[in-house]
Every structure is written in C-alpha cells, then in structure tokens.
Scaffold this motif. Structure first.
Motif, PDB file in Angstrom:
ATOM      1  N   ALA A 216       0.631  29.415  -2.224  1.00  9.80           N
ATOM      2  CA  ALA A 216       0.720  29.411  -3.687  1.00  9.80           C
ATOM      3  C   ALA A 216       1.007  28.008  -4.213  1.00  9.80           C
ATOM      4  CB  ALA A 216       1.796  30.389  -4.139  1.00  9.80           C
ATOM      5  N   PHE A 217       1.861  27.257  -3.494  1.00 12.19           N
ATOM      6  CA  PHE A 217       2.177  25.886  -3.920  1.00 12.19           C
ATOM      7  C   PHE A 217       0.916  25.054  -4.083  1.00 12.19           C
ATOM      8  CE2 PHE A 217       6.540  25.879  -1.592  1.00 12.19           C
ATOM      9  CZ  PHE A 217       7.042  26.731  -2.562  1.00 12.19           C
ATOM     10  N   PHE A 218       0.099  25.071  -3.039  1.00 14.82           N
ATOM     11  CA  PHE A 218      -1.064  24.187  -3.026  1.00 14.82           C
ATOM     12  C   PHE A 218      -2.191  24.702  -3.916  1.00 14.82           C
ATOM     13  CE2 PHE A 218       1.178  22.587   0.630  1.00 14.82           C
ATOM     14  CZ  PHE A 218       0.864  21.238   0.644  1.00 14.82           C
ATOM     15  N   THR A 219      -2.154  26.011  -4.238  1.00 15.13           N
ATOM     16  CA  THR A 219      -3.163  26.555  -5.144  1.00 15.13           C
ATOM     17  C   THR A 219      -2.887  26.138  -6.581  1.00 15.13           C
ATOM     18  OG1 THR A 219      -3.461  28.471  -3.691  1.00 15.13           O
ATOM     19  CG2 THR A 219      -4.270  28.663  -5.961  1.00 15.13           C
ATOM     20  N   ASP A 220      -1.601  26.266  -6.976  1.00 14.12           N
ATOM     21  CA  ASP A 220      -1.230  25.881  -8.338  1.00 14.12           C
ATOM     22  C   ASP A 220       0.156  25.242  -8.288  1.00 14.12           C
ATOM     23  OD1 ASP A 220      -0.824  25.514 -11.000  1.00 14.12           O
ATOM     24  OD2 ASP A 220      -1.060  27.614 -11.591  1.00 14.12           O
ATOM     25  N   PRO A 221       0.230  23.930  -8.048  1.00 13.04           N
ATOM     26  CA  PRO A 221       1.527  23.259  -7.864  1.00 13.04           C
ATOM     27  C   PRO A 221       2.428  23.303  -9.092  1.00 13.04           C
ATOM     28  CG  PRO A 221      -0.294  21.862  -7.133  1.00 13.04           C
ATOM     29  CD  PRO A 221      -0.893  22.998  -7.883  1.00 13.04           C
ATOM     30  N   ASN A 222       1.868  23.487 -10.277  1.00 16.73           N
ATOM     31  CA  ASN A 222       2.673  23.428 -11.498  1.00 16.73           C
ATOM     32  C   ASN A 222       3.192  24.781 -11.952  1.00 16.73           C
ATOM     33  OD1 ASN A 222       2.481  20.556 -12.096  1.00 16.73           O
ATOM     34  ND2 ASN A 222       0.310  20.940 -12.465  1.00 16.73           N
ATOM     35  N   GLU A 365       7.752  22.691   6.373  1.00 20.13           N
ATOM     36  CA  GLU A 365       7.690  22.885   4.922  1.00 20.13           C
ATOM     37  C   GLU A 365       8.034  21.590   4.192  1.00 20.13           C
ATOM     38  OE1 GLU A 365       7.964  26.061   2.652  1.00 20.13           O
ATOM     39  OE2 GLU A 365       6.450  26.576   4.123  1.00 20.13           O
ATOM     40  N   LEU A 366       9.039  20.898   4.696  1.00 22.87           N
ATOM     41  CA  LEU A 366       9.463  19.651   4.069  1.00 22.87           C
ATOM     42  C   LEU A 366       8.340  18.620   4.111  1.00 22.87           C
ATOM     43  CD1 LEU A 366      11.633  17.881   2.789  1.00 22.87           C
ATOM     44  CD2 LEU A 366      12.478  17.358   5.086  1.00 22.87           C
ATOM     45  N   GLU A 367       7.693  18.497   5.252  1.00 18.71           N
ATOM     46  CA  GLU A 367       6.595  17.530   5.364  1.00 18.71           C
ATOM     47  C   GLU A 367       5.437  17.905   4.440  1.00 18.71           C
ATOM     48  OE1 GLU A 367       7.004  14.748   6.944  1.00 18.71           O
ATOM     49  OE2 GLU A 367       9.002  15.445   7.521  1.00 18.71           O
ATOM     50  N   SER A 368       5.150  19.215   4.352  1.00 17.68           N
ATOM     51  CA  SER A 368       4.064  19.667   3.469  1.00 17.68           C
ATOM     52  C   SER A 368       4.381  19.366   2.011  1.00 17.68           C
ATOM     53  CB  SER A 368       3.824  21.170   3.658  1.00 17.68           C
ATOM     54  OG  SER A 368       3.397  21.460   4.966  1.00 17.68           O
ATOM     55  N   CYS A 369       5.648  19.607   1.619  1.00 19.04           N
ATOM     56  CA  CYS A 369       6.040  19.346   0.231  1.00 19.04           C
ATOM     57  C   CYS A 369       5.997  17.855  -0.077  1.00 19.04           C
ATOM     58  CB  CYS A 369       7.436  19.904  -0.032  1.00 19.04           C
ATOM     59  SG  CYS A 369       7.479  21.696  -0.222  1.00 19.04           S
ATOM     60  N   GLN A 373       3.876  16.162  -2.895  1.00 13.68           N
ATOM     61  CA  GLN A 373       4.507  15.275  -3.879  1.00 13.68           C
ATOM     62  C   GLN A 373       3.784  13.938  -3.983  1.00 13.68           C
ATOM     63  OE1 GLN A 373       7.015  12.457  -3.379  1.00 13.68           O
ATOM     64  NE2 GLN A 373       7.205  12.318  -5.625  1.00 13.68           N
ATOM     65  N   ALA A 374       3.192  13.499  -2.861  1.00 11.00           N
ATOM     66  CA  ALA A 374       2.411  12.268  -2.905  1.00 11.00           C
ATOM     67  C   ALA A 374       1.177  12.436  -3.793  1.00 11.00           C
ATOM     68  CB  ALA A 374       2.003  11.873  -1.492  1.00 11.00           C
ATOM     69  N   LEU A 375       0.643  13.682  -3.815  1.00  8.64           N
ATOM     70  CA  LEU A 375      -0.522  13.959  -4.668  1.00  8.64           C
ATOM     71  C   LEU A 375      -0.090  14.266  -6.098  1.00  8.64           C
ATOM     72  CD1 LEU A 375      -2.466  16.302  -2.201  1.00  8.64           C
ATOM     73  CD2 LEU A 375      -2.935  13.894  -2.658  1.00  8.64           C
ATOM     74  N   GLU A 376       1.101  14.890  -6.233  1.00  9.06           N
ATOM     75  CA  GLU A 376       1.628  15.268  -7.553  1.00  9.06           C
ATOM     76  C   GLU A 376       3.000  14.606  -7.720  1.00  9.06           C
ATOM     77  OE1 GLU A 376       0.337  17.527  -9.809  1.00  9.06           O
ATOM     78  OE2 GLU A 376      -1.441  18.146  -8.705  1.00  9.06           O
ATOM     79  N   PRO A 377       3.046  13.302  -7.939  1.00 10.91           N
ATOM     80  CA  PRO A 377       4.331  12.580  -7.899  1.00 10.91           C
ATOM     81  C   PRO A 377       5.340  13.016  -8.951  1.00 10.91           C
ATOM     82  CG  PRO A 377       2.581  11.169  -8.741  1.00 10.91           C
ATOM     83  CD  PRO A 377       1.913  12.397  -8.218  1.00 10.91           C
ATOM     84  N   GLU A 378       4.903  13.646 -10.048  1.00  9.56           N
ATOM     85  CA  GLU A 378       5.827  14.044 -11.100  1.00  9.56           C
ATOM     86  C   GLU A 378       6.003  15.565 -11.172  1.00  9.56           C
ATOM     87  OE1 GLU A 378       4.725  12.319 -14.793  1.00  9.56           O
ATOM     88  OE2 GLU A 378       5.075  10.257 -14.119  1.00  9.56           O
ATOM     89  N   ASN A 379       5.663  16.253 -10.102  1.00  8.93           N
ATOM     90  CA  ASN A 379       5.827  17.706 -10.079  1.00  8.93           C
ATOM     91  C   ASN A 379       7.299  18.042  -9.843  1.00  8.93           C
ATOM     92  OD1 ASN A 379       5.982  20.486  -9.026  1.00  8.93           O
ATOM     93  ND2 ASN A 379       3.757  20.402  -9.083  1.00  8.93           N
ATOM     94  N   LYS A 380       7.978  18.510 -10.875  1.00  6.16           N
ATOM     95  CA  LYS A 380       9.434  18.727 -10.778  1.00  6.16           C
ATOM     96  C   LYS A 380       9.787  19.830  -9.802  1.00  6.16           C
ATOM     97  CE  LYS A 380       9.276  21.669 -14.904  1.00  6.16           C
ATOM     98  NZ  LYS A 380       9.714  21.826 -16.302  1.00  6.16           N
ATOM     99  N   CYS A 382       8.181  20.657  -7.065  1.00  9.59           N
ATOM    100  CA  CYS A 382       8.019  20.129  -5.708  1.00  9.59           C
ATOM    101  C   CYS A 382       9.209  19.234  -5.350  1.00  9.59           C
ATOM    102  CB  CYS A 382       6.706  19.361  -5.615  1.00  9.59           C
ATOM    103  SG  CYS A 382       6.323  18.752  -3.962  1.00  9.59           S
ATOM    104  N   LEU A 383       9.620  18.394  -6.270  1.00 11.24           N
ATOM    105  CA  LEU A 383      10.747  17.486  -6.017  1.00 11.24           C
ATOM    106  C   LEU A 383      12.039  18.264  -5.767  1.00 11.24           C
ATOM    107  CD1 LEU A 383       9.926  14.856  -8.770  1.00 11.24           C
ATOM    108  CD2 LEU A 383       9.980  14.402  -6.311  1.00 11.24           C
ATOM    109  N   LEU A 384      12.287  19.289  -6.590  1.00 12.94           N
ATOM    110  CA  LEU A 384      13.501  20.084  -6.409  1.00 12.94           C
ATOM    111  C   LEU A 384      13.467  20.829  -5.084  1.00 12.94           C
ATOM    112  CD1 LEU A 384      16.166  21.157  -7.480  1.00 12.94           C
ATOM    113  CD2 LEU A 384      14.904  22.934  -8.709  1.00 12.94           C
ATOM    114  N   THR A 385      12.303  21.339  -4.699  1.00 12.71           N
ATOM    115  CA  THR A 385      12.193  22.058  -3.427  1.00 12.71           C
ATOM    116  C   THR A 385      12.428  21.126  -2.246  1.00 12.71           C
ATOM    117  OG1 THR A 385      10.652  23.631  -4.425  1.00 12.71           O
ATOM    118  CG2 THR A 385      10.672  23.498  -2.033  1.00 12.71           C
ATOM    119  N   ILE A 386      11.961  19.896  -2.342  1.00 15.67           N
ATOM    120  CA  ILE A 386      12.230  18.916  -1.279  1.00 15.67           C
ATOM    121  C   ILE A 386      13.738  18.725  -1.114  1.00 15.67           C
ATOM    122  CG2 ILE A 386      12.042  16.469  -0.687  1.00 15.67           C
ATOM    123  CD1 ILE A 386       9.232  16.508  -1.913  1.00 15.67           C
TER     124      ILE A 386
END
Length: 565
Positions: A216-222, A365-369, A373-380, A382-386
């Motif tokens: 689901a993350f990679f389908t719709d990151p936002n 999971e951490l590496e995937s996130c 995040q490298a692709l979506e640097p401002e995805n909040k 993703c950042l919180l999940t990391i």
C-alpha cells in the motif's frame, strides 16, 4: 409567437420555487401537528405510521418520530399475528432503506434498523449483510454502516475469518479504505491471539501484515490509511498495571505507591491494600495532586503505630488487586526512608522484544522506507514511519539518526511541529531512562535536550536532584508531584512563564529558574506551599526589572532566600 414554449423569467422561476417550498412546508407542519396529536391521544394505528412516513421520508433525522414508530409497532405486535408482524417489519425495513438513500449517515435510521431486526420474527441476516456491502460501496468510510455491520455479524454469528476476507476484498479494491484497515486490527487478535501479549496477534501474522501494508505504501505513498495501520503493527499490547515502586518516609509519615499505568483507587475499597509487619492498615489513598483521578501514584498517611523508632525494622507490603501485583519495602531503624524499586534500565520497558525474524523484517522495512523517502523526500508519513521503525529496532543505537529525521519531518510538516516536538521529547526522556546505570538513581540530568514536555516521571520517584536547564519547557506538569524526594530542581534557560498549577513538593529545598519568562511575583504563588524551600534563583526573568518585585516576593516567601540580580 404561436407554437413556441414560453420560458419563465428569473423572477417567475424564483416565485414558483417559493410557492412550492411554502406548499411543502405547510404539508410538513400539518403532518407533524397531526402526528403529535395522535401521540398525545394514544392513537397508535397504521394511519399514524403512514403520517410519520411522510415526514421521515424527507427528514430521517427526526428522532422523536422514530420513537413514535417503535411505540406503534409494539402496539400492532400485540394485536396481530406473527405473520402480520413479519409483513409489518419487512415493510419497515424497505422504508428504512429508502430513508438511507436520503441520508446514508442518519443516526436515527440505522438505530431504528437495529431495533426492527431484533423484533422481526424471522430476520434475514444475509440480506442485511448485502445491504451493508451495497452502502459501503457507495461510501467505504460510512462508520454508521460499519457499526451496523458489526451488529449484524454478531447476531448472524459470522466468523471472524469471513470478515477478514471481506476486508481483504475492500482493501484490494482501494488501499485508502481506513475503516477496513482498522477492522483488521480488531479481527486479527481474535483470530490469531498472542498468548504473551493479550490484544495482539502472533508474530507470524504481524510479519505477513507488514508485507501487505508495504504494498500500500508504494502504491499510494501520500495516503495515510496504511501508514496508520503500520503504526498499529509496530505497537504492543498494554500490560496489566504493576507496582513500580513503594516508598515510605518516616519524616512525612507517609507511603507512596508508583504504578506502571494510571489506576483508580476507590475510597473504602480493597483495590489497594497495605500491610505493616503483616498487619492490615486502614488508610485513605490520594493522588499527589489531590485530584484523585486515575493516577500513576497514590499516597497515604501512616499512623504513628506503624513507625515505631525503637523497632529494628518495619516491613510494608502493598497489594494491588486490579493487577494481582504486590511489592514490599523495609524501613530500618535510624533511616528516614526506605523503598523497593523495579529496574528502570530494562530495554523492553518502552518497546517490544524482537525475535530474529521480526528484527530482520523491520530492518528490511526500514530500508524500503528509506528508499521511498529518497523518491518522496517530503512525505511526512514515510518520515514518521522511519522514526518509529528505528525506535522499534533500537532506540539508543538510532538516537542521533532519529533526531535528524525529526528535523526533516518538522520541515516537511510544519503544521504539526508542536506535536513532533512533544514526541521527540518523549523519546529523549525514554532514552535517558534506558541509559540510567542503576534503578535507584537519585541524580538525573536532562539538560540541553530541547524538551518541550516532561513524561515518565513515575519512573523517577527517588530522584533528589533533577536538572532540566536549557530546554524549551513552558510550564511544569502536575505529575511533577510524584517526585516525593526531590530536593534540588534546576530550570534555568527554559520558557517558563508561571508555576501556577504546580503541586507542593514536600522535600524541595532549592529551585533555580533563571533566564525564563516569569513576569510577576504572583506567577510564583504555588511556592508558598513548599514547606522546605529556602533558596530561589530568578536572575534573568522580566520580574527582575520590577521595582517592587523583591518586596512582594519577600512577603510571599518570607523564609526563602531569593536572588533576582
């Protein structure tokens, strides 16, 4: 002009609409008046039922009329046969369906449908499940429909496994279906309960769910739905409340009990029992702040007979009935206090114990996130999940990297900067507690951490010296009253404006609050109830510029040495 359709002008259209509304209003008022007249005179007949149809068909949120319909149906049930009642309820369900088309989120309509299904002689639960599925196709987050579905599932005895398959279909169709993700969090602990963590599913199930949610993350990151569910997967069950510490003071003739979770001690109950040298004591329990609400610490005054100075020792045992937890401490002759304290250095106090398998999956999971995040640097999300993943893996090892991600997250989500500051503060306090070398630490240094809130004070009941200088605190929480042994408190370089609401600290002798924002002597009024306070440093506060500040403070705190300049 012959043969042409006359088009109404704007004024004519407005007037026609006004007349139409007026006609409907007159009909509405007349029908409502007739309904209340029938109810007043006790005419519970089918004519009254038909009148309520006219009103509820256009306004299904008229709760009083649903109550009246129930009175009518109960009356007709007594007069008719089972077949007539079945036919009446079938018609009622059909009418309810038409009302739901008018307003699919009508509280009264869904509630009335539950009532009808409990009174119909032969309920068709399969049809009700189909109805729920149809309305959830229209609006997958209709919580009224979800509540009704759970009602139907319970009455129809639908298995949790079937319901889990239902959520599979909805999530596959739309990863943004938050209600389905939430429903899974309720179903999985029932289907696959973890015997070690009540309320949580087994680790094997959690690992499988982590794979699902990553898709689901990679389908719709936002979209936030899957991120919230992922946060639940990283959580842990709340254990039963346990007693962390028992502290007895000969000087205050008091005993304090600190718990791992807020608990309620009902006056006169057997919730919390105290035994002194194996003899039961009748005491009155209270919280340090005097509110007697669910609290992390409860206090009581000890009778003089329980503190005989000539005895070699006294043994105090506390039994908490709510969690079947007990602890005892010893007060030796010649000692002013005694305690028994659980270790605060246990790593699993603030996070789950990870198996090799789960640790491996979370690391992946951490590496995937991080890749996302490298692709979506401002995805909040993703950042919180990391941050949460690093917290679950090892909060101390990842501390510096976690703080860096907090800075990035605040820049990406400035609207929630205050929440993020508080979350960061909580993590830093937890890490400081994990680093404590021994359980009975008396001096704790939390200075220069950028803290905006104080938490986990129930872990520090034995502290005598607490350094909170160089943080961003705006005030002090009432929970500070749990520090019954605190003698020295350093608050220099914060943003504190007032000490209002601060409960008395019975042992506090020195307080330094230099370079804060205290503007008036009245902001320090609570300090007048601190019995042992003798030294107060206030350099660098705005009140230092007031001409009468020194005299006002001297009148307020006559026994305290005060430094303003």
């Amino acid at each position: 002009m012959h043969g042409r359709l006359k088009v109404k002008t704007t004024e004519e259209q407005a007037e026609a609409k006004r007349l139409e509304r007026e006609k409907k209003l007159c009909h509405y008022v007349a029908a409502t008046t007739a309904i209340f007249e029938k109810r007043k005179t006790g005419q519970l007949d089918k004519e009254a039922l038909e009148l309520t149809n006219q009103i509820l068909g256009v306004n299904p949120d008229f709760a009083t009329l649903w109550n009246f319909r129930r009175e009518i149906i109960l009356c007709l049930e007594q007069e008719g046969s089972s077949e007539e009642m079945q036919s009446l309820c079938r018609g009622e369900l059909s009418f309810l369906e038409s009302c739901l088309r008018v307003n699919p989120k009508s509280y009264g309509t869904w509630h009335h449908r539950c009532w009808v299904m409990e009174h119909v002689p032969n309920p068709d639960w399969a049809r009700e499940l189909e109805l729920c599925a149809k309305f959830l196709e229209i609006d997958e987050r209709n919580f009224h429909c979800w509540d009704y579905r759970r009602f139907v599932v319970q009455r129809a005895q639908v298995s949790a496994a079937d319901e889990l398959h239902f959520t599979d279909r909805l999530i596959t169709r739309n990863f943004s279906n938050y209600s389905s993700w939430h429903y899974r969090s309720c179903l999985l602990p029932r289907l696959h309960p973890d015997p070690q963590q009540p309320g949580r599913p087994t680790e094997a199930v959690l690992l499988k769910e982590l794979e699902l949610v990553q898709n689901a993350f990679f389908t719709d990151p936002n979209d936030q739905s899957a991120w919230f569910y992922h946060r639940w997967l990283l959580g842990r069950a709340e254990p039963e409340p346990t007693i962390l510490c028992v502290y007895v003071s000969r000087e205050d003739s008091s005993l304090a009990v600190a718990f791992s979770q807020p608990v309620v001690v009902t006056p006169g109950s057997c919730d919390l029992l105290l035994f002194a040298d194996e003899a039961p004591l009748t005491v009155n329990w209270r919280t340090p702040d005097g509110r007697n609400r669910p609290g992390l610490m409860w206090l009581c005054d000890l009778p003089a007979s329980a503190l005989n100075e000539h005895w070699p020792q006294h043994i105090f045992r506390v039994h908490w009935a709510g969690g079947q937890s007990q602890k005892e401490c010893v007060l030796f002759k010649g000692r002013s206090d005694g305690w028994c304290r659980d270790s605060v250095t246990e790593e699993q106090m603030f996070r789950c114990e990870l198996s090799v398998e789960k640790s491996t999956v979370l690391q992946s999971e951490l590496e995937s996130c991080k890749e996302l995040q490298a692709l979506e640097p401002e995805n909040k999300w993703c950042l919180l999940t990391i941050i949460l993943l690093m917290r679950a893996l090892d909060p101390l090892v990842y501390e510096r990297e976690t703080l860096s991600y907090f800075d990035t997250l605040k820049a990406a989500d400035p609207m929630r900067s205050a929440y993020l500051d508080d979350l960061r503060s909580r993590f830093l306090v937890e890490n400081s507690i994990l680093r404590m070398e021994y359980a009975e630490a008396r001096v704790v240094d939390l200075s220069g951490r950028g803290l905006t809130v104080l938490c986990h004070l129930e872990q520090l009941p034995l502290v005598t010296h607490l350094n909170l200088a160089g943080n961003r605190l705006r005030g002090l929480p009432p929970a500070l009253a749990m520090l019954r042994c605190l003698q020295v408190l350093e608050l220099d370089g914060n943003q504190i404006e007032t000490l209002e609401g601060l409960p008395p600290l019975p042992r506090l002798e020195e307080l330094s609050a230099c370079s804060n924002r205290i503007q008036r002597p009245s902001n320090l009024r609570p300090l007048a109830s601190f019995p042992k306070l003798h030294l107060l440093a206030l350099r660098g506060n705005p009140l230092g510029d007031l001409p009468d500040a020194q005299s006002e403070l001297a009148a307020l705190l006559p026994r305290v040495e005060i430094t303003l300049a």
